[in-house]
Every structure is written in structure tokens, then in C-alpha cells.
Design an enzyme around this catalytic site. Structure first.
Site, PDB file in Angstrom:
ATOM      1  CG  HIS A 114      -0.356  -0.026   2.537  1.00 54.84           C
ATOM      2  ND1 HIS A 114       0.393   1.008   3.050  1.00 54.84           N
ATOM      3  CD2 HIS A 114      -0.398  -0.982   3.500  1.00 54.84           C
ATOM      4  CE1 HIS A 114       0.781   0.705   4.270  1.00 54.84           C
ATOM      5  NE2 HIS A 114       0.329  -0.505   4.574  1.00 54.84           N
ATOM      6  CB  CYS A 133       1.329  -3.657   5.033  1.00 59.97           C
ATOM      7  SG  CYS A 133      -0.318  -4.187   5.566  1.00 59.97           S
TER       8      CYS A 133
END
Length: 158
Positions: A114, A133
Site C-alpha cells: 500500500h 504490510c
């Protein structure tokens, strides 16, 4: 004036178009903080990246701050991500689930590539700021989002 507003709004669109060679695989090198997008004839693009706040080792449990290692696939996309755009990684796989279950714990989930950063975090102060992430800039996730299809394999290496 209206034409200028229309032109500028088109420049601000986070959804890009990609008409190049198909991305056949992503390779993530955690120690080098690099994502490689491969096509059938070699490397198409590379991107610098950040990781979870505990970057060493394979993700094992929910909340450990680690980024997974191993073979996964891109399995979803989130155009409304809190982190600009995001594409999902199929963590946890069956082995991840079995290991965590044997320890009486949850393996966690919701691992994405992301943009960022999340509110209140300056990535210049701390490169590895996510909860597990893989982070890139907003501009880079726009390119990755356009280039990578769901179902694309991703290999994450230590």
C-alpha cells in the site's frame, strides 16, 4: 476556467492505466527493501519499500509487526484504502494458519502492498512503520495497482 479545473482533476486521478508487458511475478527482498516486478522477458520495474515495524523474520502471529516470507499471490485490491490504494497478499496460507493454531494463536491477516503513510507517521523518521504490510509512496502504489493483476504470484524473501 472550467477546462483548467477538468484538466487538473484528471491529473489528480489515482487510477492509472498500464498498457505494457504483463507482470508475471512480484519479488520482494526484505533485507534490500526492494520490490521487483517481473515480466516474461525480465524485470519491468523496481520500487524501494518499507516493511512492518519488526522487519526481521517471517510473520507468525497477529500483532507481531512482521512482514510474511514465502510464496503467496495477489488476491484482492482496495481502491478505498486508508493508505491511498492497496493490493492484498494471500497471507496467511495453510501452513501459516496451521503453525499459529498449533501455538494457540491467530496468524493475523490483511497484509497489503500500500501507499502511505498512515496519519501521524513520518516515514522519513521510521522506514518500517506498518503493522506487517509493505509500503511504497502513493505514486508508486498507483503504478503497482495499475500493473499488477489479481492472481499474480508474489515471492517474499528475507
Amino acid at each position: 476556467m472550467g477546462a483548467l479545473a477538468t484538466f487538473l482533476s484528471g491529473c489528480a486521478n489515482k487510477f492509472r492505466t498500464y498498457r505494457g508487458p504483463e507482470v508475471t511475478r512480484l519479488r520482494v527482498y526484505k533485507s534490500q527493501r526492494m520490490i521487483v516486478l517481473d515480466g516474461t522477458e525480465g524485470v519491468l520495474r523496481t520500487f524501494p519499500m518499507g516493511l512492518g515495524f519488526a522487519p526481521e523474520g517471517h510473520k507468525q502471529f497477529e500483532g507481531d509487526g512482521r512482514t510474511p516470507e514465502g510464496s503467496y499471490v495477489i488476491d484482492r485490491r482496495n481502491p478505498d484504502s486508508l493508505f491511498h490504494l492497496s493490493i492484498g497478499i494471500s497471507y496467511p496460507n495453510e501452513a501459516d494458519i496451521a503453525f499459529a493454531k498449533a501455538q494457540g494463536r491467530s496468524p493475523g491477516g490483511d497484509i497489503f502492498i500500500h501507499g502511505g503513510p498512515r496519519p501521524g507517521v513520518d516515514p522519513k523518521d521510521k522506514r518500517d512503520w506498518t503493522a506487517g504490510c509493505i509500503s511504497v509512496t502513493d505514486r508508486e502504489i498507483e503504478d503497482i495497482y495499475a500493473m499488477v493483476s489479481d492472481g499474480t504470484p508474489i515471492e517474499i524473501y528475507a
